[in-house]
Structures are given as structure tokens and as C-alpha cells.
Design an enzyme around this catalytic site. Structure first.
Site, PDB file in Angstrom:
ATOM      1  N   HIS A 181       1.075  -1.204   0.408  1.00  0.00           N
ATOM      2  CA  HIS A 181      -0.495  -0.041   0.108  1.00  0.00           C
ATOM      3  C   HIS A 181       0.561   1.618  -0.053  1.00  0.00           C
ATOM      4  CE1 HIS A 181      -2.752  -2.741   2.607  1.00  0.00           C
ATOM      5  NE2 HIS A 181      -3.650  -2.559   1.501  1.00  0.00           N
ATOM      6  N   ASP A 241       1.922   2.259   2.812  1.00  0.00           N
ATOM      7  CA  ASP A 241       2.907   2.077   3.794  1.00  0.00           C
ATOM      8  C   ASP A 241       4.619   1.120   3.483  1.00  0.00           C
ATOM      9  OD1 ASP A 241       0.447   0.317   6.215  1.00  0.00           O
ATOM     10  OD2 ASP A 241       0.239  -0.805   3.954  1.00  0.00           O
TER      11      ASP A 241
END
Ligand code: XLS
Ligand code: NI
Ligand code: NI
Length: 441
Positions: free
Chosen positions: A100, A103
Site C-alpha cells: 500500500h 506502508d
């Protein structure tokens, strides 16, 4: 560069009789199983969020594992995560990863600053991939669900401003995916769903989600992206009614909005369970409809009703999963991503290795057994025979379109009672054949 796991060697295949916990018992990357090497069949991927960032935090307590990788500022942590991830992948022989956006690099003061910081991290990943071309991006995605702005959804938010913000975030995540050579881009529902219809315009929300997907496809294609888009179905959690409930629901959505040519499924094992389906059922629906794409491999706990994201250790599940994968002709752009995290109590950093070894070996065993099931042929033959009435006579006439309703009436009137045309489903016999195949490896 610092070595994060000095005590962990490169994990090797030592075979089923080894008692070394830091070895593979079943995953032998270069061994050919089902016509391809195990490495090619399984295409394992590391998930950035659970592996590099998941610290065991749950709603009852703070994290139990330090995932700051020895650093303090968010920038430093982001870079250290890249180094640690590459070390973990190298030691486990994992070639793919997925992320993601947030992240890789968290949100900063403004979207512009966030984007710029993300660019630096993806530049660094690109450099590391250049130095080690065995490392590849399986898919990227945007985290459009954790920030408070997404409390009512992103693409399905009642606020057009929030929709626009999420579109901007997704544009950047697609660019990062393309820059790193990814062949997959995932839409997981996040908060795209609702809690109550008393405050929700469901039709508008779903139309808008489709608009966002269409815009994303158009933009990605315009910058040269040739890969697949995936929807990852999930029935509930975080919202009560997720719009992408299961594969069948998503298929209806894709076809309604004309998105079926660009989208395939990213099937997650534990999401199937939450939808009261088996993992194999979801994969079969995808395969039968030509939208089998990629897999988020984890397992749930049958006694818990939420997404526990456990590393897979159930051999029946991985066997029947790999049976579907082999029958689908194997992965193309997709792969097998461990959307899984070590239990909160498995708090040592080296538990990452034990967890991945367990998951990889369980899938390797599943692949070996699935290939045997196909070679053995008993189960496939049983199914084929069970439907043999469709290959000749009236069955063939129905399939070819030759038989009308009137013809069938005439046929039935002449034929009389047809209960004798049925044979036993022999479920127990087939389950026992599967056990026999499993344990005669
Ligand atoms: C959450 C999802 C998520 C997706 C990627 O349940 O599994 O982790 O895989 O957004
Ligand atoms: Ni997932
Ligand atoms: Ni999940």
C-alpha cells in the site's frame, strides 16, 4: 548496510526429513511440479503492511513487536523497511512484494509533500531492484481507508471532495506501481460499503466507485500500464456491508459497469471464509468466469468471525487452492501474496521467518498434492463421468441449442420416470481418495 537478521541464514530446501526449523521441507524452488518450477508455480510475494509494519497492535493493546527497524523518524523508518524487506526476501528466496502506498511512506503535512516523500522511497526501491533484478513488484495499491477523511469511504464517500482526494492518491499509487514494473494494481474495498441505509445512497455510491475505477484504468493505460487490475472481494469488516462482498457479487458489478475486460480477482482465503464460502469456491467462480488473477494467501480461524490473516498451515485448503490454480493454467500476472501476519504473541522479529517458512511449505505441499490429484485422475474422471449424459443424445441436443422446450416435453413423456438416470455422488469415497493421494506422496 546493516544486516537486520544476523542469525538467520539463507533458507534452503532440506526435504521432509529435516528437523531444522530454518529450512524448507516441501518448497524446493527449482524442482519441477506440474510442468513448471515450484518458484514459477507459486510466485510468492511479501506483503509490506503486515511484514514490515504490522507490530501486533489490536483494539485491546499496543504493539508487541518493534517494527521501527532501529530508526526513529518516519523517513528513516521507511528506508530501513526497504532494506529489511529485501533482506527477508533474499533469505527466503521470495521474488515478489506488494504494497500500500502509505506502508511504503506515511502521510506528511500535505498531499504534495506526501507524494514527494513517497517518490524518494520508490526511487530507492527502484535502485535496489536494479541491483537485484530477481526482485519484482507483484502489485501496488492505495491505502484509502485508514485516514479519518475516509471514514465514510473513498470512492463511495458522500463527499465529492473526498472522492477527488482519493482519486489523486490512487493516481500516484498507480504511478508508483508502473514505475516499479508492477503487473497488478489492487482495489480492495476498504471502507467502500455502508453501515445503514438510513443515511446511504447506495446507487450513487456504487456508480461513483465504478467511475473511479474507470478513471484509474484510463489513466493507467494512458501511461503505458499493461498489467491487470484486481478487485479483492470481502463481505464485511470494516463496514457491515462491503460492496465487493464476494466474487459473484463483484462479477455483477464489473459487468454492469463494463469493467470486466480490465479487472480480475485477487482472492483472499480468509475473505472467502467470511463470506461463508470455501477458498476453493471463490477461486472456482473466478476461474469459471475468466477472472482468476491473483491470491492473497492467509487463513482465518473457523471460530472467529473476523479477518485474522493467519499464515496458512491448512494443507486441505492449500491443496484445493493449488488444484484450482493449476486448472486455471497457473498464474500469469498474478501470484501468491502472504497477506498474513504472525500472531500477536509471536512477537520476535525472527518469527517472520518461521511464519513465511510455514506458509511457503504449506503451499508447496498443496501444489505437490494438487499436481498428484491431476496426474492420478480419479477425481477428474469421476466428475467427467457424472456429467456424461451431456455429451450425447438429449444432453448434447440441449447444449447445442437443438432441443426446444416442446422436444423436452415429448422426450420426458416417452421416457417415463428418470430417477434411475442418477448415480451416487460418492462424496465420502472421493474425500477418502483425496486423503489417499495426499498421504501417498
Ligand atoms: C484487508 C485486505 C487488504 C488488501 C489490500 O482485509 O486484505 O490487506 O489485501 O488492501
Ligand atoms: Ni488482502
Ligand atoms: Ni484481508
Amino acid at each position: 548496510m546493516a544486516e537486520f537478521f544476523k542469525d538467520i541464514p539463507v533458507i534452503k530446501y532440506e526435504g521432509p526429513n529435516s528437523t531444522n526449523p530454518l529450512s524448507f521441507k516441501y518448497y524446493n524452488p527449482d524442482e519441477v511440479v506440474g510442468g513448471k518450477t515450484m518458484k514459477e508455480q507459486l510466485k510468492f510475494a511479501l506483503s509490506w503492511w503486515h511484514t514490515m509494519g504490522g507490530d501486533g497492535t489490536d483494539m485491546f493493546g499496543v504493539g508487541t513487536t518493534d517494527k521501527k527497524w532501529g530508526k526513529t523518524t518516519p523517513e528513516e523508518i521507511s528506508f530501513a523497511k526497504v532494506d529489511a524487506a529485501f533482506e527477508i526476501m533474499t533469505k527466503l528466496g521470495i521474488e515478489y512484494f506488494c504494497f500500500h502506498d502509505r506502508d511504503l511512506s506515511p502521510e506528511y503535512g500535505s498531499l504534495a509533500e506526501t507524494n514527494e516523500k513517497l517518490d524518494r522511497v520508490t526511487d530507492y526501491i527502484a535502485e535496489k531492484m536494479k541491483a537485484d533484478p530477481t526482485k519484482k513488484l507483484l502489485w501496488g495499491t492505495a491505502k484509502c481507508f485508514d485516514h479519518p477523511r475516509y471514514m465514510h469511504g473513498a470512492g463511495t464517500s458522500p463527499s465529492a471532495d473526498v472522492f477527488a482526494y482519493s482519486a489523486a492518491q490512487i493516481k500516484k499509487a498507480v504511478e508508483a506501481t508502473v514505475k516499479l514494473g508492477g503487473n497488478g494494481y489492487v482495489f480492495w474495498g476498504g471502507r467502500e460499503g455502508y453501515e445503514t441505509l438510513l443515511n446511504t445512497n447506495m446507487a450513487l455510491e456504487q456508480d461513483n466507485m465504478a467511475r473511479l475505477m474507470k478513471m484509474t484504468v484510463d489513466y493507467a493505460r494512458s501511461i503505458g500500464y499493461k498489467g491487470d487490475f484486481y478487485i479483492e472481494p470481502k463481505p464485511k469488516e470494516p463496514t457491515k456491508h462491503q460492496y465487493d462482498f464476494d466474487t459473484a457479487t463483484v462479477l455483477g458489478f464489473l459487468r454492469k459497469y463494463g469493467l470486466e475486460k480490465d479487472f480480475k480477482m485477487n482472492i483472499e482465503a480468509n475473505h472467502a471464509t467470511l463470506a461463508m464460502h470455501t477458498f476453493q469456491h471463490e477461486l472456482r467462480v473466478a476461474r469459471d468466469n475468466g477472472v482468476f488473477g491473483s491470491i492473497d494467501a492467509n487463513q482465518g480461524d473457523m471460530l472467529l468471525g473476523w479477518d485474522t490473516d493467519q499464515f496458512p498451515t491448512n494443507i486441505y485448503d492449500t491443496t484445493l487452492c493449488m488444484y484450482e490454480v493449476l486448472k486455471a493454467g497457473g498464474f500469469t500476472n498474478g501470484g501468491l501474496n502472504f497477506d498474513a501476519k504472525a500472531r500477536r504473541g509471536s512477537f520476535k522479529l525472527d518469527d517472520i521467518f518461521y511464519s513465511y517458512i510455514a506458509g511457503m511449505d504449506t503451499f508447496a505441499l498443496g501444489l505437490r498434492i494438487a499436481a498428484k490429484m491431476i496426474d492420478d485422475g480419479r477425481i477428474d474422471k469421476f466428475v467427467e463421468d457424472r456429467y456424461s449424459s451431456w455429451t450425447t443424445g438429449i444432453g448434447a441436443d440441449i447444449i447445442s441449442g437443438k432441443a426446444t422446450l416442446e422436444d423436452l416435453e415429448k422426450y420426458a413423456l416417452e421416457k417415463g420416470e428418470v430417477v434411475d438416470s442418477l448415480s451416487s455422488g460418492r462424496q465420502e469415497m472421493l474425500e477418502s481418495i483425496l486423503n489417499n493421494i495426499m498421504f501417498s506422496l
